[in-house]
Design an enzyme around this catalytic site. Structure first.
Site, PDB file in Angstrom:
ATOM      1  N   LYS A 113     -17.398  26.622  10.595  1.00 19.59           N
ATOM      2  CA  LYS A 113     -16.073  26.955  11.128  1.00 19.59           C
ATOM      3  C   LYS A 113     -15.600  28.303  10.588  1.00 19.59           C
ATOM      4  O   LYS A 113     -15.040  29.113  11.332  1.00 19.59           O
ATOM      5  CB  LYS A 113     -15.063  25.855  10.811  1.00 19.59           C
ATOM      6  CG  LYS A 113     -15.249  24.640  11.708  1.00 19.59           C
ATOM      7  CD  LYS A 113     -14.233  23.558  11.400  1.00 19.59           C
ATOM      8  CE  LYS A 113     -14.447  22.355  12.322  1.00 19.59           C
ATOM      9  NZ  LYS A 113     -13.705  21.170  11.872  1.00 19.59           N
ATOM     10  N   LYS A 192     -27.336  22.691  28.581  1.00 20.37           N
ATOM     11  CA  LYS A 192     -26.506  21.575  28.102  1.00 20.37           C
ATOM     12  C   LYS A 192     -25.065  21.782  28.572  1.00 20.37           C
ATOM     13  O   LYS A 192     -24.506  22.864  28.412  1.00 20.37           O
ATOM     14  CB  LYS A 192     -26.550  21.548  26.570  1.00 20.37           C
ATOM     15  CG  LYS A 192     -25.609  20.541  25.916  1.00 20.37           C
ATOM     16  CD  LYS A 192     -25.634  20.709  24.399  1.00 20.37           C
ATOM     17  CE  LYS A 192     -24.795  19.673  23.686  1.00 20.37           C
ATOM     18  NZ  LYS A 192     -23.374  19.953  23.571  1.00 20.37           N
ATOM     19  N   LYS A 195     -18.167  22.699  26.876  1.00 12.57           N
ATOM     20  CA  LYS A 195     -16.953  23.432  27.245  1.00 12.57           C
ATOM     21  C   LYS A 195     -17.086  24.904  26.905  1.00 12.57           C
ATOM     22  O   LYS A 195     -16.513  25.757  27.553  1.00 12.57           O
ATOM     23  CB  LYS A 195     -15.698  22.811  26.640  1.00 12.57           C
ATOM     24  CG  LYS A 195     -15.641  22.740  25.139  1.00 12.57           C
ATOM     25  CD  LYS A 195     -14.308  22.127  24.695  1.00 12.57           C
ATOM     26  CE  LYS A 195     -14.256  21.864  23.206  1.00 12.57           C
ATOM     27  NZ  LYS A 195     -15.071  20.711  22.780  1.00 12.57           N
TER      28      LYS A 195
HETATM   29  P1  ADP Z   1     -18.768  20.608  23.757  1.00 16.49           P
HETATM   30  O1  ADP Z   1     -20.217  21.005  23.679  1.00 16.49           O
HETATM   31  O2  ADP Z   1     -18.269  20.598  25.155  1.00 16.49           O
HETATM   32  O3  ADP Z   1     -17.899  21.403  22.801  1.00 16.49           O
HETATM   33  P2  ADP Z   1     -18.399  18.556  21.800  1.00 16.49           P
HETATM   34  O4  ADP Z   1     -19.256  19.264  20.838  1.00 16.49           O
HETATM   35  O5  ADP Z   1     -16.927  18.541  21.582  1.00 16.49           O
HETATM   36  O6  ADP Z   1     -18.703  19.098  23.277  1.00 16.49           O
HETATM   37  O7  ADP Z   1     -18.956  17.077  21.942  1.00 16.49           O
HETATM   38  C1  ADP Z   1     -18.231  15.901  21.721  1.00 16.49           C
HETATM   39  C2  ADP Z   1     -19.179  14.734  21.897  1.00 16.49           C
HETATM   40  O8  ADP Z   1     -19.732  14.709  23.221  1.00 16.49           O
HETATM   41  C3  ADP Z   1     -20.371  14.801  20.941  1.00 16.49           C
HETATM   42  O9  ADP Z   1     -20.494  13.542  20.317  1.00 16.49           O
HETATM   43  C4  ADP Z   1     -21.578  15.073  21.796  1.00 16.49           C
HETATM   44  O10 ADP Z   1     -22.644  14.263  21.394  1.00 16.49           O
HETATM   45  C5  ADP Z   1     -21.148  14.686  23.206  1.00 16.49           C
HETATM   46  N1  ADP Z   1     -21.657  15.678  24.181  1.00 16.49           N
HETATM   47  C6  ADP Z   1     -21.130  16.890  24.427  1.00 16.49           C
HETATM   48  N2  ADP Z   1     -21.822  17.540  25.398  1.00 16.49           N
HETATM   49  C7  ADP Z   1     -22.828  16.711  25.767  1.00 16.49           C
HETATM   50  C8  ADP Z   1     -23.880  16.794  26.737  1.00 16.49           C
HETATM   51  N3  ADP Z   1     -24.044  17.867  27.513  1.00 16.49           N
HETATM   52  N4  ADP Z   1     -24.727  15.755  26.840  1.00 16.49           N
HETATM   53  C9  ADP Z   1     -24.567  14.647  26.069  1.00 16.49           C
HETATM   54  N5  ADP Z   1     -23.588  14.505  25.159  1.00 16.49           N
HETATM   55  C10 ADP Z   1     -22.721  15.518  24.996  1.00 16.49           C
END
Ligand code: ADP
Ligand code: TRP
Length: 312
Positions: A113, A192, A195
């Site tokens: 972070k 993948k 966001k």
């Molecule tokens: P982002 O990549 O959108 O920032 P986060 O890191 O906030 O998503 O992810 C929150 C949760 O959602 C995590 O536990 C992660 O395992 C799951 N997750 C996020 N993106 C995916 C994806 N493309 N496929 C499967 N699980 C995901």
């Protein structure tokens, strides 16, 4: 026999996508009833980076709505807000007095972070001890988290061990529960879904938003099958169900995308409607109930802690 206790913390951040659903929310919804489950919105953790009261309030409500909308039954899990239970910050302070600065400096999440430009405030630094308090106050045995939080569970185990050694045996060692997900959900560009890549299908998106996102799917294809469309479709339907559709529409990307919009909308609509039907008053009532139950459990533990350290 009593069910084992489960506790997890939800970051109150908005805008979830279907990757979050299949990767984190659905595995949770499929599992939580096997446990005596506690679900906590970690608003004090959010304060380490968020300094907007309106946004914090709104995001907290939205987090509860999300969980109710995807199928968590508030009669089968204790849903509460971290800040409603003072024992969390109280115990975090005690852990802060037990762990060393070099120990906290090894936390990957903190280093990441700060490397990303977040302010290195003391709250961010001691974040793992507030999380240890969250978990240990409830004697949680199972703590569902993503891979990135594994080290924080180790910190909680360490905090428990340090406390038990310095004072008396009060805490149980928790264990991470890495829930089995459907694998990585691909985004509209085949990478993948995330966001931070802007390649998402919003979890509670309107039909128009779904349509717009699906139309932007990159259609690299092999043998007339647009791979990224198919990969997303497979989350919703079996290969056997999809085979005739993709056979009949070989090379016809527009028709396949239209079919995907249809299926995504059919899948999302009930959750979207459920979410819209949940009022702020309903959320407040769920949180008030949850706070009462969470306080009951955590206060008993906190009394043992206060005696053990000598402030009682
Ligand atoms: P982002 O990549 O959108 O920032 P986060 O890191 O906030 O998503 O992810 C929150 C949760 O959602 C995590 O536990 C992660 O395992 C799951 N997750 C996020 N993106 C995916 C994806 N493309 N496929 C499967 N699980 C995901
Ligand atoms: N740190 C966790 C995350 O970012 C959230 C969290 C806070 C948590 N307290 C917790 C998770 C206790 C599990 C248990 O996702």
């Amino acid at each position: 026999m009593a069910k084992p206790r489960l506790l997890t913390g939800l970051q109150p951040s908005g805008d979830l996508h279907i990757g979050n659903y299949f990767g984190a929310l659905k595995p949770f919804v499929d599992t939580y009833e096997k446990y005596d489950s506690f679900l906590m919105v970690v608003d004090y953790h959010a304060l380490t980076s968020l300094k907007s009261p309106d946004e914090l309030r709104k995001n907290t409500i939205e987090a509860v709505r999300t969980y109710l909308a995807v199928g968590v039954d508030p009669n089968k899990a204790v849903i509460f807000k971290q800040s409603d239970v003072p024992a969390h910050t109280e115990l975090a302070w005690i852990f802060d007095c037990l762990v060393t600065v070099p120990f906290l400096m090894q936390a990957h999440a903190y280093k990441d972070k700060v490397a990303k430009g977040l302010e290195a405030n003391a709250g961010l630094f001691t974040y793992p001890m507030l999380m240890a308090a969250d978990i240990l106050l409830y004697d949680a045995e199972a703590v569902p988290v993503g891979e990135d939080q594994r080290q924080h569970i180790e910190y909680a185990r360490e905090a428990a061990a340090k406390f038990n050694k310095a004072f008396t045996e009060v805490f149980k060692a928790p264990k991470e529960l890495i829930l089995k997900a459907t694998g990585v959900v691909p985004g509209t560009d085949g990478k993948k879904m995330s966001k931070s890549y802007g390649n998402t299908i919003p979890l509670f998106g309107s039909r128009e938003e779904i349509q717009k996102a699906v139309m932007s799917i990159v259609t690299d294809s092999s043998a007339g099958i647009p791979e990224n469309v198919y990969a997303m479709h497979k989350l919703l339907k079996s290969e056997a169900e999809l085979a005739p559709l993709y056979e009949a529409n070989k090379g016809s990307y527009k028709a396949l995308k239209d079919a995907l919009v249809e299926d995504l909308d059919a899948f999302i609509a009930p959750m979207r409607e459920k979410r819209e039907s949940i009022s702020d008053a309903e959320v407040a009532s769920v949180l008030a109930d949850g706070a009462e139950k969470a306080r009951e459990v955590s206060e008993a533990k906190m009394e043992a802690v206060r005696k053990a350290v000598g402030v009682r």
